[in-house]
Motif scaffolding. Sequence first.
Motif, PDB file in Angstrom:
ATOM      1  N   ALA A  13      -8.569   7.562   5.328  1.00  0.00           N
ATOM      2  CA  ALA A  13      -7.349   8.171   6.198  1.00  0.00           C
ATOM      3  C   ALA A  13      -6.699   6.867   7.165  1.00  0.00           C
ATOM      4  CB  ALA A  13      -7.629   9.412   7.043  1.00  0.00           C
ATOM      5  N   GLY A  14      -5.489   6.487   6.873  1.00  0.00           N
ATOM      6  CA  GLY A  14      -4.978   5.606   7.796  1.00  0.00           C
ATOM      7  C   GLY A  14      -5.446   4.197   7.746  1.00  0.00           C
ATOM      8  N   ILE A  15      -6.617   3.898   7.112  1.00  0.00           N
ATOM      9  CA  ILE A  15      -7.075   2.665   6.842  1.00  0.00           C
ATOM     10  C   ILE A  15      -7.390   2.187   5.659  1.00  0.00           C
ATOM     11  CG2 ILE A  15      -8.065   2.621   9.491  1.00  0.00           C
ATOM     12  CD1 ILE A  15     -11.120   3.086   8.020  1.00  0.00           C
ATOM     13  N   GLY A  16      -7.306   3.091   4.674  1.00  0.00           N
ATOM     14  CA  GLY A  16      -7.369   2.738   3.193  1.00  0.00           C
ATOM     15  C   GLY A  16      -6.053   3.484   2.394  1.00  0.00           C
ATOM     16  N   GLN A  17      -5.430   4.468   2.979  1.00  0.00           N
ATOM     17  CA  GLN A  17      -4.561   4.965   2.415  1.00  0.00           C
ATOM     18  C   GLN A  17      -3.302   5.566   3.416  1.00  0.00           C
ATOM     19  OE1 GLN A  17      -4.491   8.998   0.818  1.00  0.00           O
ATOM     20  NE2 GLN A  17      -6.596   9.193   1.183  1.00  0.00           N
ATOM     21  N   LEU A  18      -2.233   5.646   2.965  1.00  0.00           N
ATOM     22  CA  LEU A  18      -1.124   6.403   3.918  1.00  0.00           C
ATOM     23  C   LEU A  18      -0.334   7.155   2.876  1.00  0.00           C
ATOM     24  CD1 LEU A  18       0.124   3.106   5.811  1.00  0.00           C
ATOM     25  CD2 LEU A  18      -1.053   5.162   6.947  1.00  0.00           C
ATOM     26  N   LEU A  19       0.097   8.072   3.565  1.00  0.00           N
ATOM     27  CA  LEU A  19       1.160   9.096   2.743  1.00  0.00           C
ATOM     28  C   LEU A  19       2.476   9.156   3.161  1.00  0.00           C
ATOM     29  CD1 LEU A  19       0.776  12.130   0.683  1.00  0.00           C
ATOM     30  CD2 LEU A  19       2.334  12.346   2.671  1.00  0.00           C
ATOM     31  N   TYR A  20       3.620   8.736   2.411  1.00  0.00           N
ATOM     32  CA  TYR A  20       4.730   8.894   2.774  1.00  0.00           C
ATOM     33  C   TYR A  20       5.672   9.943   2.298  1.00  0.00           C
ATOM     34  CZ  TYR A  20       3.383   3.895   3.335  1.00  0.00           C
ATOM     35  OH  TYR A  20       2.594   2.852   3.885  1.00  0.00           O
ATOM     36  N   ASN A  21       5.969  11.020   3.159  1.00  0.00           N
ATOM     37  CA  ASN A  21       6.737  12.157   2.732  1.00  0.00           C
ATOM     38  C   ASN A  21       7.984  11.936   2.412  1.00  0.00           C
ATOM     39  OD1 ASN A  21       6.095  14.781   2.260  1.00  0.00           O
ATOM     40  ND2 ASN A  21       6.448  15.751   4.135  1.00  0.00           N
ATOM     41  N   TYR A  22       8.795  12.842   1.764  1.00  0.00           N
ATOM     42  CA  TYR A  22      10.093  12.697   1.208  1.00  0.00           C
ATOM     43  C   TYR A  22      10.892  12.609   2.378  1.00  0.00           C
ATOM     44  CZ  TYR A  22      10.595  17.771   2.908  1.00  0.00           C
ATOM     45  OH  TYR A  22      10.744  18.785   3.746  1.00  0.00           O
ATOM     46  N   ASP A  23      10.648  13.271   3.644  1.00  0.00           N
ATOM     47  CA  ASP A  23      11.676  13.182   4.644  1.00  0.00           C
ATOM     48  C   ASP A  23      11.357  11.883   5.659  1.00  0.00           C
ATOM     49  OD1 ASP A  23       9.124  13.805   5.527  1.00  0.00           O
ATOM     50  OD2 ASP A  23       9.838  15.627   6.439  1.00  0.00           O
ATOM     51  N   GLY A  24      10.499  11.013   5.267  1.00  0.00           N
ATOM     52  CA  GLY A  24      10.259   9.913   6.214  1.00  0.00           C
ATOM     53  C   GLY A  24       9.133   9.807   6.896  1.00  0.00           C
ATOM     54  N   LYS A  25       8.341  11.325   7.216  1.00  0.00           N
ATOM     55  CA  LYS A  25       7.251  11.266   7.934  1.00  0.00           C
ATOM     56  C   LYS A  25       6.144  10.486   7.185  1.00  0.00           C
ATOM     57  CE  LYS A  25       8.256  15.734  10.331  1.00  0.00           C
ATOM     58  NZ  LYS A  25       7.997  16.941  10.212  1.00  0.00           N
ATOM     59  N   VAL A  26       5.308  10.084   7.861  1.00  0.00           N
ATOM     60  CA  VAL A  26       4.072   9.231   7.138  1.00  0.00           C
ATOM     61  C   VAL A  26       2.786   9.829   8.058  1.00  0.00           C
ATOM     62  CG1 VAL A  26       2.882   6.880   7.059  1.00  0.00           C
ATOM     63  CG2 VAL A  26       5.228   7.029   7.501  1.00  0.00           C
ATOM     64  N   TYR A  27       1.730  10.246   6.890  1.00  0.00           N
ATOM     65  CA  TYR A  27       0.475  11.144   7.279  1.00  0.00           C
ATOM     66  C   TYR A  27      -0.516  10.277   6.922  1.00  0.00           C
ATOM     67  CZ  TYR A  27       3.711  15.443   7.375  1.00  0.00           C
ATOM     68  OH  TYR A  27       4.514  15.933   7.801  1.00  0.00           O
ATOM     69  N   PRO A  58      -4.902  -0.720   4.204  1.00  0.00           N
ATOM     70  CA  PRO A  58      -4.592   0.494   3.432  1.00  0.00           C
ATOM     71  C   PRO A  58      -4.096   0.061   1.882  1.00  0.00           C
ATOM     72  CG  PRO A  58      -3.559   0.869   5.511  1.00  0.00           C
ATOM     73  CD  PRO A  58      -4.065  -0.332   5.473  1.00  0.00           C
ATOM     74  N   SER A  59      -4.568   0.515   1.025  1.00  0.00           N
ATOM     75  CA  SER A  59      -4.081  -0.171  -0.402  1.00  0.00           C
ATOM     76  C   SER A  59      -3.506   1.032  -1.139  1.00  0.00           C
ATOM     77  CB  SER A  59      -5.280  -0.508  -1.262  1.00  0.00           C
ATOM     78  OG  SER A  59      -6.584   0.423  -1.387  1.00  0.00           O
ATOM     79  N   LEU A  60      -3.723   2.177  -0.966  1.00  0.00           N
ATOM     80  CA  LEU A  60      -3.093   3.369  -1.791  1.00  0.00           C
ATOM     81  C   LEU A  60      -2.063   3.854  -0.832  1.00  0.00           C
ATOM     82  CD1 LEU A  60      -3.171   5.500  -3.865  1.00  0.00           C
ATOM     83  CD2 LEU A  60      -4.769   6.710  -2.489  1.00  0.00           C
ATOM     84  N   HIS A  61      -1.064   3.853  -1.394  1.00  0.00           N
ATOM     85  CA  HIS A  61       0.274   4.405  -0.632  1.00  0.00           C
ATOM     86  C   HIS A  61       1.156   5.369  -1.577  1.00  0.00           C
ATOM     87  CE1 HIS A  61      -0.058   0.886   1.949  1.00  0.00           C
ATOM     88  NE2 HIS A  61      -0.365   0.391   1.219  1.00  0.00           N
ATOM     89  N   ILE A  62       0.908   6.572  -0.958  1.00  0.00           N
ATOM     90  CA  ILE A  62       1.075   7.817  -1.736  1.00  0.00           C
ATOM     91  C   ILE A  62       2.566   8.091  -1.392  1.00  0.00           C
ATOM     92  CG2 ILE A  62       0.635  10.323  -2.281  1.00  0.00           C
ATOM     93  CD1 ILE A  62      -2.067   9.759  -1.769  1.00  0.00           C
TER      94      ILE A  62
END
Lengths: 143, 476
Positions: free
Chosen positions: B353-367, B89-93
């Motif tokens: 999805a998951g191998i190029g980017q990850l999303l970190y939500n305000y509450d700590g959940k990761v998508y 993953p390079s993109l971390h939102i």
Amino acid sequence: MKNNFKINKANNTVKAEINLLIYSKDAILGTAYLFLDKIYVFIEQKDQDAWFVNLKLKKNIKETSEEIIGEFYNELLNQALRSEISKQNSGFRKYIVESALFSAVYGQRPEEENFLDLGDDVDLEDANYKDDPLGIAVPWENK
Amino acid sequence: MIKLEKVKKKNLGFFRYKKINNNILLTNEVGNFCFLSLDDFKKFIYGQLDSKSKIYQVLKNGNFIKNKINEKVLINDYRRKNSFLAQGPSLHIIVLTKRCDHVCTYCQASAKINCDKKYDMDARIAKKTVDMIFQTTNRSISIEFQGGEPLLNWEILKFITDYSIEKNKHNDKDIRIHLMSNFGVMDQEKLNFLAKRRVGLSTSLDAPEQVHNKNRIFPGAKNSYQNAVKWIKKANKIYKKEADDCMPGVVNTITRDSFPFYREMVDENLSLDFEGVYIRPLSPFGTAQKTWKEIGYTPEEYLDYYKNVLDYIIKINLEKKIEFYERGTFFILLKILSKIDPNDLDMRSPCGAGIGQLLYNYDGKVYTCDEGRMIKDDTFMIGNVDKSSYEEMVGSDIVKSMCVASCLDGLQCDRCVYKPYCGVCPVYNYAQHGTLFPQLSCNNRCKINMGIFDYLFKKLEDEEVRKVFESWVKKY
């Protein structure tokens, strides 16, 4: 069955008999898949050498039954050719992908372009290991 | 009509094909392409092409003729085009908050208006998020602040920015930080901070003004369009001085109301010194699902708009001798006209999805990805920065499922002539069809992509237009 298909305009359906000696199952299924936004497809076996493919047009489709079955047969021809090309090249495609991934894992740098002309008479698909058309068995110092 | 019995199968290298205008387009696994007349196509597949002819040489150089294949070139090209597979993953939102000061008719993130700060990321989660991001195997890290409106959680934005820069002094990653903002609460102090730290900026501008303000409601009788334009101009000025390698960018979301104004949209983006436009069709996520009847459209309607925009942009390029592009098209053309893959995470196989980017939500959940958090349930949640390890998340069954669902070799897409350039979005499929593996023939995203590729390849047959496209690619 005239033209190997029969149109029922009242029901908006077409029944086509497809010869399995001409078209592979792969080609028929591939064709049917491409039409799923326009038709419902029901497939049944007629006998060992033929399938019945029943097409029912979905509502609000612009094309007529005649146009749909014409396009279906045209695409069937395309899919048959695609299927053959894919079959003929499956081994070589696998080899290219595996070589690319293998070289990436072991950190080799992409090599300079080096044209490998095997000549018109060499057929990679038919070659066996003894033929060695790629010169794999030739020691590197002899190359 | 092709006669199957005449085809010399063993002479043919692997290719896919489709009729475009009156010619046949051929593509192969590494994205090489060429056009043949129907007559030449028949000669090619029947093994009747003169080996001294120009078209034979084109096919040979493109590795379409089996016994003339340059194996090493094919392997190198394949490897180069798929190099993203070995990177991670390079993109971390980071969703800094779910709060927003706008109420947009198409909000895909289902942002909350006028609510308390319980939807904000706190400092503890923020620190854990950055620590998690730095565990990526990728040498490049791109942190993207999203929301809601990220500027509403300014203190945490500042903390993450400075903490990431500081942390990188011991990690030596190629780090970029980016902010997606509507500029609603932007001020000079914030802009100075962002420019000084070379934080890239992107904003939404659904030009012209009346369309923007209809789409992007800024409560309190404020004019969202004029506010955005004011800060774009200020940002352009300060970034030219302090960070000219990360000039502000723009996203133009397209609703039904945008259709008549394609010229105005392009002209306004041009006048604001953007490098191009970036038109995005609506996706069936969040609020857009509820408002689709009012603002949505069919793939065919969107494609008509897209063609109007591109025709107009091409005209401007030719008349003004400038390089002004549509960003999504630019990425596709890079795939078609160069040996580089721009790693556009939505248009690769498998998707990011998951191998190029990850999303970190305000509450700590990761998508798995940006789209993954837009689904109401937690289908695409892969962990929590508080409880999960990086390895658990990236190696989760959900990420593996996403890879399988978006690897085009295992889908019907493997038969499509545009396969080397395309990608599917499993989250979009889940939203539209309720499954990761839909009937792609019925998929709106597939129809739009197919229409765009058809259009671009038709245009590539025109030498003058091809030169314009090539000039965009050369700028990369």
